[in-house]
Write an enzyme that holds these catalytic residues in place. Structure first.
Site, PDB file in Angstrom:
ATOM      1  N   GLY A  46       0.838  -1.198   0.000  1.00 48.66           N
ATOM      2  CA  GLY A  46       0.000   0.000   0.000  1.00 48.66           C
ATOM      3  C   GLY A  46       0.868   1.240   0.000  1.00 48.66           C
ATOM      4  N   GLN A  51       3.132  10.143   1.336  1.00 50.64           N
ATOM      5  CA  GLN A  51       4.464   9.533   1.425  1.00 50.64           C
ATOM      6  C   GLN A  51       5.397   9.963   0.297  1.00 50.64           C
ATOM      7  OE1 GLN A  51       2.570   5.417   2.025  1.00 50.64           O
ATOM      8  NE2 GLN A  51       4.541   5.238   3.053  1.00 50.64           N
ATOM      9  N   CYS A  95       6.167  -0.110   6.858  1.00 45.72           N
ATOM     10  CA  CYS A  95       5.831   1.089   6.090  1.00 45.72           C
ATOM     11  C   CYS A  95       7.082   1.578   5.379  1.00 45.72           C
ATOM     12  CB  CYS A  95       5.314   2.164   7.054  1.00 45.72           C
ATOM     13  SG  CYS A  95       4.865   3.705   6.261  1.00 45.72           S
ATOM     14  N   LEU A  96       6.955   1.930   4.105  1.00 44.68           N
ATOM     15  CA  LEU A  96       8.116   2.422   3.357  1.00 44.68           C
ATOM     16  C   LEU A  96       8.662   3.715   3.960  1.00 44.68           C
ATOM     17  CD1 LEU A  96       6.977   1.803  -0.340  1.00 44.68           C
ATOM     18  CD2 LEU A  96       8.597   0.449   1.008  1.00 44.68           C
ATOM     19  N   HIS A 137      -4.303   1.758   7.528  1.00 39.65           N
ATOM     20  CA  HIS A 137      -2.929   2.281   7.579  1.00 39.65           C
ATOM     21  C   HIS A 137      -2.758   3.412   6.548  1.00 39.65           C
ATOM     22  CE1 HIS A 137       1.636   1.463   7.722  1.00 39.65           C
ATOM     23  NE2 HIS A 137       1.495   2.256   6.660  1.00 39.65           N
ATOM     24  N   GLU A 138      -3.266   3.185   5.322  1.00 39.26           N
ATOM     25  CA  GLU A 138      -3.092   4.190   4.259  1.00 39.26           C
ATOM     26  C   GLU A 138      -3.936   5.431   4.509  1.00 39.26           C
ATOM     27  OE1 GLU A 138      -0.593   3.711   2.537  1.00 39.26           O
ATOM     28  OE2 GLU A 138      -0.383   1.581   2.954  1.00 39.26           O
ATOM     29  N   HIS A 141      -2.200   7.725   6.776  1.00 40.97           N
ATOM     30  CA  HIS A 141      -1.199   8.566   6.097  1.00 40.97           C
ATOM     31  C   HIS A 141      -1.835   9.851   5.577  1.00 40.97           C
ATOM     32  CE1 HIS A 141       2.540   6.314   6.023  1.00 40.97           C
ATOM     33  NE2 HIS A 141       1.977   5.236   5.524  1.00 40.97           N
TER      34      HIS A 141
HETATM   35 NI    NI Z   1       2.796   3.321   5.412  1.00 39.23          NI
END
Ligand code: NI
Length: 171
Positions: A46, A51, A95-96, A137-138, A141
């Site tokens: 995701g 991000q 998470c990236l 989670h997304e 963000h």
């Molecule tokens: Ni993330």
């Protein structure tokens, strides 16, 4: 399509709140495509606009072999949780934007989400398990929230101080 640079914590831009998309147009579709290519390039499941430093409310999700929804990949603009189950699940999240760490996060097991798809069509999706976790989670963000903010302050500060040291050493 293009692979975009990913912001990593600590970075104040990761805590900005994204703005609603008025209409999913070709510009939004390009962002969706770029997010997807970036997601695939990193083997992630995701990714959210915030991000990559963009502030439209756009997320993309593809759980690969673990995808449990007929729409694959999922492109979502203005995703809103309209129902969350009382039943909870704990998932090990990564998470990236928080490279090389994971954390066990408890969230509702099942959610219903309304959103605009890549063709500007209003949709509603019911998801559970990993897909439900990823959607939550997304969306976090898009509200400037990283999963580590759901961890204890002790664990969060440990992760942030290690990430800060890593960044310093790269300079
Ligand atoms: Ni993330």
């Amino acid at each position: 399509m293009a692979i975009l640079d990913i912001l990593t914590a600590p970075n104040p831009h990761l805590h900005r709140k994204a703005r609603p998309v008025e209409k999913v147009d070709t510009g939004t579709q390009k962002l969706m495509d770029d997010l997807l290519e970036t997601l695939y390039a990193h083997g992630a499941i995701g990714l959210a606009s915030v991000q990559v430093g963009m502030l439209q409310r756009v997320i993309v999700i593809d759980l690969g072999e673990r995808h449990t929804c007929s729409i694959k990949p999922l492109f979502m603009a203005n995703p809103e949780i309209t129902y969350a189950s009382q039943a909870l699940q704990m998932t090990t999240e990564a998470c990236l934007s928080v490279p090389n760490f994971t954390g066990n996060i408890t969230r509702p097991l099942e959610v219903q989400v309304s959103y605009l798809d890549e063709n500007n069509v209003q949709k509603t999706l019911t998801a559970e398990g990993l897909l439900a976790d990823c959607i939550q989670h997304e969306i976090d963000h898009l509200n400037g929230v990283l999963y580590i903010q759901h961890l204890s302050s002790l664990r969060r500060n440990l992760i942030l101080s290690k990430l800060t040291k890593t960044k310093r050493n790269r300079r």
